[in-house]
Enzyme design. Structure first.
Site, PDB file in Angstrom:
ATOM      1  N   HIS A   1     -31.415   8.734  17.227  1.00 41.66           N
ATOM      2  CA  HIS A   1     -32.096   7.695  18.002  1.00 41.66           C
ATOM      3  C   HIS A   1     -32.998   6.856  17.098  1.00 41.66           C
ATOM      4  CE1 HIS A   1     -33.847   5.893  21.601  1.00 41.66           C
ATOM      5  NE2 HIS A   1     -35.046   6.046  21.039  1.00 41.66           N
TER       6      HIS A   1
ATOM      7  N   SER B   1       0.812  -1.224   0.000  1.00 40.78           N
ATOM      8  CA  SER B   1       0.000   0.000   0.000  1.00 40.78           C
ATOM      9  C   SER B   1       0.843   1.271   0.000  1.00 40.78           C
ATOM     10  CB  SER B   1      -0.933  -0.018   1.214  1.00 40.78           C
ATOM     11  OG  SER B   1      -1.804  -1.125   1.163  1.00 40.78           O
TER      12      SER B   1
ATOM     13  N   THR C   1       0.906  -6.890   2.024  1.00 41.21           N
ATOM     14  CA  THR C   1       0.237  -7.576   3.130  1.00 41.21           C
ATOM     15  C   THR C   1      -1.249  -7.257   3.171  1.00 41.21           C
ATOM     16  OG1 THR C   1       2.242  -7.689   4.484  1.00 41.21           O
ATOM     17  CG2 THR C   1       0.138  -7.790   5.638  1.00 41.21           C
ATOM     18  N   CYS C   2      -1.613  -5.994   3.061  1.00 39.39           N
ATOM     19  CA  CYS C   2      -3.011  -5.594   3.242  1.00 39.39           C
ATOM     20  C   CYS C   2      -3.932  -6.286   2.242  1.00 39.39           C
ATOM     21  CB  CYS C   2      -3.157  -4.090   3.129  1.00 39.39           C
ATOM     22  SG  CYS C   2      -4.869  -3.539   3.304  1.00 39.39           S
TER      23      CYS C   2
ATOM     24  N   LYS D   1      -8.792 -10.768   5.443  1.00 40.10           N
ATOM     25  CA  LYS D   1      -9.231 -10.929   6.830  1.00 40.10           C
ATOM     26  C   LYS D   1     -10.625 -10.360   7.033  1.00 40.10           C
ATOM     27  CE  LYS D   1      -8.196  -7.810   9.672  1.00 40.10           C
ATOM     28  NZ  LYS D   1      -7.390  -6.835  10.435  1.00 40.10           N
TER      29      LYS D   1
ATOM     30  N   GLY E   1       3.507 -11.502  16.762  1.00 43.19           N
ATOM     31  CA  GLY E   1       4.164 -10.277  16.346  1.00 43.19           C
ATOM     32  C   GLY E   1       4.713 -10.353  14.934  1.00 43.19           C
TER      33      GLY E   1
ATOM     34  N   GLU F   1       8.569  -5.577  -7.186  1.00 41.26           N
ATOM     35  CA  GLU F   1       7.845  -6.404  -6.215  1.00 41.26           C
ATOM     36  C   GLU F   1       8.119  -7.872  -6.537  1.00 41.26           C
ATOM     37  OE1 GLU F   1       6.208  -8.272  -3.529  1.00 41.26           O
ATOM     38  OE2 GLU F   1       5.928  -6.104  -3.313  1.00 41.26           O
TER      39      GLU F   1
ATOM     40  N   ALA G   1      14.404  -6.855  -5.456  1.00 43.67           N
ATOM     41  CA  ALA G   1      15.394  -5.808  -5.655  1.00 43.67           C
ATOM     42  C   ALA G   1      16.147  -5.579  -4.353  1.00 43.67           C
ATOM     43  CB  ALA G   1      14.727  -4.508  -6.109  1.00 43.67           C
TER      44      ALA G   1
END
Length: 452
Positions: free
Chosen positions: A435, A14, A42-43, A51, A262, A35, A115
């Site tokens: 409400h 990202s 990851t995202c 997820k 972690g 890449e 790279a």
């Protein structure tokens, strides 16, 4: 010296993609990006997006039970994981294509290769080609950390859950952070028998204590065997899965064991230190407030810097870098007030200071309430929501907001706007309630439950 590119980005997650697109598409820079894995990082590929789709999938079991309480003749069989995974894979393919098309539209050259950094202005691709650039941006993100002994036993990480060919009947999740808690709730909702071990005294360390307790109570009520103050003593492979001995002496066999203990920055083998870039104790790239490293031409954004490891923060850092370096618009990212959501069941949304941190800074008043939301109360469910404001006693500014409730992530986003603008408790009080909704409790909290 003439360079091949104005900017070379290492990492297609990202933060790196945003920096490349803004530098090229809005500021006219000549940009390349490398890449080694799938575009999106990851995202998109193994984090937030899949997820959250799993969160949605896991919620329907309770939703069907509620539907029956509301008069619907609703029933369901078992959860079809292969069917869901097929749809999930297709969606991730679609999103990766969107990332690639966005880079192409901005004029970014993409290298599908690893790279590494050779020096302040040179990058070497795994193909053997060397490329020069006026500026280099490190945006390689992070990866799950697994202790060596557990890794040898073949345990899984959160990355592996998305690729499971079938759901296990039982799973042990080791860890107490938001990733561990989210997957415990997800798999529990999909019908997997979940045990979670965390060596600390309470899950979600670093978050507000009252909210942590609230989440843990609901996880246990949902059937998750959550055991704190407990860790894995040993883990070994058996025919039925993995035999685990815990530090409390209990022993059990689980279909799968997942470690969510972690994450660490992805800097190993990148050649950064040889190029003069300073790394921290955890391997993170050390940067200043402009995301600049000790080498003036090399910058870093996102999880690889180990500042605040959240996708929106990486995106903001990447955008700020591009505007600063290529747009002549110096921008610093404020890491001081970042809202976030933990997608447990119920969700946990938070922004600002915890009660504990606010107390350490000065006198505060705490306004909080727990209640049964209308939807679940009507269905006869025991769920309780928590709404909490932490207020500075002298200035009356709202220092923190913590919500544990369905759709807490949606609510905390808007609360963060008000708190970021310096709203006081009286500003909240003056706001007319909507409400009936859960969020109205945030503007109807009249008396503090405690002061300190």
């Amino acid at each position: 010296m003439a360079f091949d590119y104005d900017l070379f980005v290492i990492g297609g997650g990202s933060g790196g993609v945003r920096a490349a697109r803004i530098a090229a598409g809005e500021h006219g820079a000549k940009v390349a990006l490398a890449e080694q894995d799938r575009m999106g990082g990851t995202c998109v590929i193994r984090g937030c997006v899949p997820k959250k789709l799993m969160v949605f999938a896991s919620s329907f079991r309770d939703g069907l039970a509620e539907a029956r309480a509301y008069g619907w003749d609703a029933s369901a069989g078992g959860f079809d994981w292969p069917a869901f995974r097929s749809r999930l894979d297709a969606e991730l393919d679609r999103l990766e294509a969107v990332y690639r098309s966005g880079l192409a539209a901005a004029g970014v050259t993409v290298f599908d290769a690893r790279a590494t950094v050779e020096d302040a202005h040179c990058v070497r691709l795994a193909t053997g080609r060397s490329v020069t650039a006026r500026h280099i941006l490190i945006a390689t993100g992070g990866r799950p950390f697994v202790p060596e002994a557990a890794a040898r036993a073949g345990v899984l990480t959160s990355n592996d859950i998305f690729r499971l060919p079938a759901l296990p009947r039982s799973v042990l999740i080791v860890g107490g952070g938001f990733i561990a808690c989210e997957f415990a709730c997800i798999l529990n909702g999909m019908g997997v028998k979940v045990t979670q071990l965390y060596r600390g005294g309470q899950i979600l360390r670093g978050f507000d204590n009252e909210a942590r307790d609230h989440v843990a109570e609901h996880m246990r009520a949902a059937g998750i065997d959550l055991r704190t103050g407990c860790d894995v003593a040993s883990v070994g492979t058996v025919e039925a899965g993995a035999r685990v001995v815990a530090t409390d002496g209990q022993e059990a066999v689980f279909g799968k064991v997942v470690y969510a203990t972690g994450r660490v920055p992805n800097t190993e083998g990148l050649g950064l230190e040889a190029a003069g870039v300073k790394l921290g104790q955890r391997g993170e790239v050390v940067v200043d407030e402009w995301s600049q490293t000790a080498v003036p031409s090399i910058y870093a954004v996102g999880d690889v810097t180990d500042r605040i490891n959240l996708t929106p923060v990486a995106i903001r850092e990447g955008h700020a870098f591009a505007d600063t370096v290529f747009g002549a618009r110096p921008v610093k990212v404020d890491h001081g007030l970042v809202p976030t959501a933990v997608f447990t069941r119920p969700e946990f949304g938070t922004v600002g200071l915890t009660e504990e941190d606010a107390r350490a800074a000065g006198p505060v008043e705490v306004y909080a309430t727990t209640f049964r939301p209308m939807r679940s109360a009507f269905a006869g469910r025991p769920d309780r929501a928590l709404m909490k404001l932490v207020v500075a006693a002298d200035t009356r500014r709202v220092l923190g907001c913590h919500i544990v409730a369905p759709e807490a992530g949606e609510m905390i986003q808007l609360a963060a706007v008000a708190i970021g603008m310096g709203a006081t408790k009286e500003d909240f009080d003056r706001t007319v309630a909507v409400h009936p909704v859960m969020a109205e409790e945030l503007v109807t909290l009249r008396k503090p439950v405690r002061s300190a």
